[in-house]
Design a protein around this motif. Structure first.
Motif, PDB file in Angstrom:
ATOM      1  N   ASP A   1     -92.043 -40.693  55.100  1.00 35.09           N
ATOM      2  CA  ASP A   1     -91.424 -40.065  56.267  1.00 35.09           C
ATOM      3  C   ASP A   1     -89.906 -39.954  56.125  1.00 35.09           C
ATOM      4  OD1 ASP A   1     -93.748 -39.405  57.580  1.00 35.09           O
ATOM      5  OD2 ASP A   1     -93.811 -41.235  58.779  1.00 35.09           O
TER       6      ASP A   1
ATOM      7  N   THR B   1     -92.279 -35.722  70.382  1.00 41.38           N
ATOM      8  CA  THR B   1     -91.499 -36.044  69.191  1.00 41.38           C
ATOM      9  C   THR B   1     -92.351 -36.849  68.214  1.00 41.38           C
ATOM     10  OG1 THR B   1     -89.496 -36.081  70.507  1.00 41.38           O
ATOM     11  CG2 THR B   1     -89.385 -37.172  68.383  1.00 41.38           C
ATOM     12  N   TYR B   2     -92.160 -36.598  66.927  1.00 39.99           N
ATOM     13  CA  TYR B   2     -92.886 -37.310  65.867  1.00 39.99           C
ATOM     14  C   TYR B   2     -92.510 -38.785  65.933  1.00 39.99           C
ATOM     15  CZ  TYR B   2     -94.680 -38.276  61.168  1.00 39.99           C
ATOM     16  OH  TYR B   2     -95.381 -38.769  60.088  1.00 39.99           O
ATOM     17  N   THR B   3     -93.453 -39.608  66.373  1.00 38.23           N
ATOM     18  CA  THR B   3     -93.215 -41.035  66.545  1.00 38.23           C
ATOM     19  C   THR B   3     -94.325 -41.813  65.856  1.00 38.23           C
ATOM     20  OG1 THR B   3     -92.170 -40.617  68.681  1.00 38.23           O
ATOM     21  CG2 THR B   3     -92.888 -42.866  68.254  1.00 38.23           C
ATOM     22  N   ILE B   4     -93.933 -42.819  65.089  1.00 38.19           N
ATOM     23  CA  ILE B   4     -94.892 -43.681  64.409  1.00 38.19           C
ATOM     24  C   ILE B   4     -94.689 -45.108  64.896  1.00 38.19           C
ATOM     25  CG2 ILE B   4     -95.590 -44.678  62.187  1.00 38.19           C
ATOM     26  CD1 ILE B   4     -96.372 -41.756  62.493  1.00 38.19           C
TER      27      ILE B   4
ATOM     28  N   ASN C   1     -91.710 -32.110  65.891  1.00 32.71           N
ATOM     29  CA  ASN C   1     -92.879 -32.268  66.743  1.00 32.71           C
ATOM     30  C   ASN C   1     -93.963 -33.073  66.041  1.00 32.71           C
ATOM     31  OD1 ASN C   1     -91.830 -30.834  68.903  1.00 32.71           O
ATOM     32  ND2 ASN C   1     -92.577 -28.892  68.115  1.00 32.71           N
ATOM     33  N   ASP C   2     -94.675 -33.859  66.837  1.00 30.21           N
ATOM     34  CA  ASP C   2     -95.801 -34.639  66.339  1.00 30.21           C
ATOM     35  C   ASP C   2     -96.969 -33.695  66.107  1.00 30.21           C
ATOM     36  OD1 ASP C   2     -98.003 -36.331  65.989  1.00 30.21           O
ATOM     37  OD2 ASP C   2     -97.165 -37.842  67.324  1.00 30.21           O
TER      38      ASP C   2
ATOM     39  N   GLN D   1     -88.950 -42.862  64.747  1.00 24.26           N
ATOM     40  CA  GLN D   1     -89.085 -41.530  65.339  1.00 24.26           C
ATOM     41  C   GLN D   1     -88.208 -40.560  64.554  1.00 24.26           C
ATOM     42  OE1 GLN D   1     -87.264 -40.965  69.320  1.00 24.26           O
ATOM     43  NE2 GLN D   1     -89.396 -40.671  69.951  1.00 24.26           N
TER      44      GLN D   1
ATOM     45  N   ASP E   1    -100.058 -34.300  65.898  1.00 25.97           N
ATOM     46  CA  ASP E   1    -101.208 -34.675  66.714  1.00 25.97           C
ATOM     47  C   ASP E   1    -100.990 -34.434  68.207  1.00 25.97           C
ATOM     48  OD1 ASP E   1    -102.576 -35.505  64.449  1.00 25.97           O
ATOM     49  OD2 ASP E   1    -101.818 -37.560  64.600  1.00 25.97           O
ATOM     50  N   HIS E   2     -99.732 -34.388  68.623  1.00 29.02           N
ATOM     51  CA  HIS E   2     -99.393 -34.192  70.034  1.00 29.02           C
ATOM     52  C   HIS E   2     -98.289 -33.132  70.148  1.00 29.02           C
ATOM     53  CE1 HIS E   2    -100.841 -38.392  69.628  1.00 29.02           C
ATOM     54  NE2 HIS E   2    -101.554 -38.052  70.685  1.00 29.02           N
TER      55      HIS E   2
END
Length: 153
Positions: A51, A91-94, A83-84, A78, A86-87
């Motif tokens: 990432d 925001t792309y958050t792990i 954009n994530d 993050q 899956d959602h």
């Protein structure tokens, strides 16, 4: 009268087999636990390194600054402005807690910050070092200040 040979195990033979299994288990279980810890730490470190590389590649592709923010409190990170998948719209958050790897982000070192920013050329704002722990296994993800190269130790 002929005696037929016994086809059953004696209590002593059974006790010896159980003792051997107990010794082998005592040796194998700790090794298995260490192997699982190493696997989880490696998996989490590879995910974070991938990432970070993704953030760097986005910075180059978009020719604009891109940031990834790490949080020990939330045990994750993050990527700002991404954009994530899956959602959509989020925001792309792990969260490492949500992943099956069960690892913990234990240390962040990015020039007195928790955010690593790459400029439009993919160069990092500072060197970075992140520490991941799972059980007894620890991995450090490093980002070189001069090239942005990501490595795992």
């Amino acid at each position: 009268m002929t005696l037929r040979p016994s086809r059953a195990f004696t209590l002593i033979e059974l006790a010896v087999v159980v003792a051997i299994l107990a010794v082998l288990s005592a040796i194998a279980v700790p090794r298995y636990a260490n192997a699982i810890s190493n696997y989880r730490a490696n998996a989490a470190a590879r995910r974070i390194a991938a990432d970070i590389a993704l953030t760097q590649a986005r910075a180059r592709a978009l020719s604009s600054s891109q940031s990834i923010t790490f949080s020990i409190d939330h045990n994750g990170y993050q990527i700002t402005g991404m954009n994530d998948p899956d959602h959509p719209g989020a925001t792309y958050t792990i969260s490492l807690s949500d992943l099956t790897v069960g690892a913990k982000l234990t240390a962040i070192s990015i020039a007195n910050s928790t955010t690593l920013t790459f400029n439009g050329y993919g160069m990092p704002s500072a060197a970075a070092a992140l520490t991941i722990t799972s059980g007894t296994a620890t991995r450090t993800i490093s980002v070189a200040a001069d090239t942005g190269a990501v490595s795992i130790q």
